[in-house]
Design a protein around this motif. Structure first.
Motif, short mmCIF file in Angstrom:
data_model
loop_
_atom_site.label_atom_id
_atom_site.label_comp_id
_atom_site.label_asym_id
_atom_site.label_seq_id
_atom_site.Cartn_x
_atom_site.Cartn_y
_atom_site.Cartn_z
N ILE A 84 2.78 0.78 -3.68
CA ILE A 84 4.19 1.15 -3.56
C ILE A 84 4.93 0.82 -4.86
O ILE A 84 5.81 1.57 -5.31
N LYS A 101 9.34 3.61 9.90
CA LYS A 101 8.73 4.80 9.29
C LYS A 101 7.39 4.50 8.62
O LYS A 101 6.46 5.30 8.68
N ILE A 102 7.29 3.35 7.97
CA ILE A 102 6.11 3.05 7.14
C ILE A 102 4.79 3.11 7.91
O ILE A 102 3.81 3.69 7.41
N ALA A 104 13.31 1.89 7.68
CA ALA A 104 12.10 2.04 6.87
C ALA A 104 10.91 1.34 7.53
O ALA A 104 9.77 1.83 7.47
N PHE A 144 4.62 9.04 7.25
CA PHE A 144 4.79 8.37 5.96
C PHE A 144 3.51 8.49 5.13
O PHE A 144 3.55 8.79 3.94
N LYS A 145 2.37 8.29 5.78
CA LYS A 145 1.09 8.40 5.06
C LYS A 145 0.88 9.83 4.57
O LYS A 145 0.35 10.05 3.48
N PRO A 181 1.64 -1.50 6.48
CA PRO A 181 1.79 -1.23 7.92
C PRO A 181 1.27 -2.36 8.80
O PRO A 181 1.89 -2.68 9.82
N PHE A 213 10.53 -2.21 2.08
CA PHE A 213 10.01 -0.97 1.50
C PHE A 213 8.60 -1.13 0.92
O PHE A 213 7.88 -0.14 0.77
N TRP A 214 8.21 -2.34 0.60
CA TRP A 214 6.90 -2.59 0.00
C TRP A 214 5.87 -3.13 1.01
O TRP A 214 4.72 -3.33 0.65
#
Length: 260
Positions: free
Chosen positions: A217, A240-241, A237, A246-247, A193, A189-190
């Protein structure tokens, strides 16, 4: 693995119980328990990671030891007091990694406790935490080290209000010949990209700026109690990131907060 440590000379490390006495258990890490210890010579206190038997210790411990040993002291990076070796005839022995004691716990624990009482972390406190973490990252980056796992659980507090970066098990040292990295590591999650992209495309690389994304994040984590996409499975995730969606989500969130 024990043979690898013998080759590195770690079997010659000092016996820890000659200097340090265990007071109590204060946590459990990836490789073993964490204890509060007292120095028998001067009464000072510290934290020690007593790592599981040497046979299961892997390259992350070697990386953390190497980086902590190479860093000069900084008020926003946990202090390193040394590595010790406790001989055990049955198991082959244990490694003790002795670090500065951070009695205040992690900033993740702090925001979680506030949310339990229907409170949010004050913006001034978030700013204070991020400022301390940034100073710690600046010290790492000036020494060509990428932390690669910046998150609330790796930012600890002292009872005096100090902010300390910890856990360098997946950190990387840059050299003149290698100013960028291409290994995908960190907590999903952190992760930035460009770090995630290295998992699918080997020609991608990244540098110290990935830590700044992770700290951003973390800022959201401190405000909301959890990072974006935390309701998803970590693997989902990761897909998605790097996306434009996401952005856009992050941008709209920032705009909404500014309008309020």
């Amino acid at each position: 693995m024990a043979a690898a440590y013998q080759q590195a000379g770690l079997e010659t490390l000092t016996e820890p119980t000659d200097v340090w006495e265990i007071i109590e258990t204060i946590g459990k890490g990836t490789f073993g328990k964490v204890y509060k210890v007292s120095n028998k010579l001067d009464g000072s206190q510290a934290a020690v990671k007593i790592l599981d038997t040497v046979s299961v210790v892997d390259e992350e411990i070697e990386a953390e030891y190497s980086i902590l040993q190479s860093l000069t002291s900084h008020p926003n990076v946990v202090k390193f007091y040394g590595m010790f070796y406790k001989t055990d005839l049955k198991t082959g022995g244990y490694l003790w990694l002795v670090l500065e004691l951070c009695n205040g716990g992690s900033v993740t624990e702090l925001v979680t406790e506030l949310l339990k009482h229907d409170q949010c972390m004050d913006e001034a406190l978030i700013s204070y935490i991020l400022y301390g973490a940034l100073l710690g990252l600046q010290h790492l980056h000036n020494n060509r080290i990428i932390h690669r796992d910046v998150k609330g659980n790796n930012i600890l507090l002292t009872i005096e209000g100090g902010i300390k970066l910890v856990d360098f098990g997946v950190s990387a040292k840059l050299t003149n010949a290698r100013l960028r990295r291409n290994t995908s590591v960190g907590t999903p999650f952190w992760m930035a990209p460009e770090v995630i992209a290295c998992e699918q495309q080997f020609d991608y690389s990244y540098d110290t700026r990935c830590d700044i994304w992770s700290l951003g994040i973390t800022a959201i984590e401190l405000g909301d109690g959890e990072p974006p996409l935390s309701d998803l499975h970590p693997v989902k995730a990761l897909f998605k990131i790097p996306s434009v969606q996401f952005k856009t989500f992050i941008f709209k969130k920032e705009q909404k907060e500014q309008d309020q």
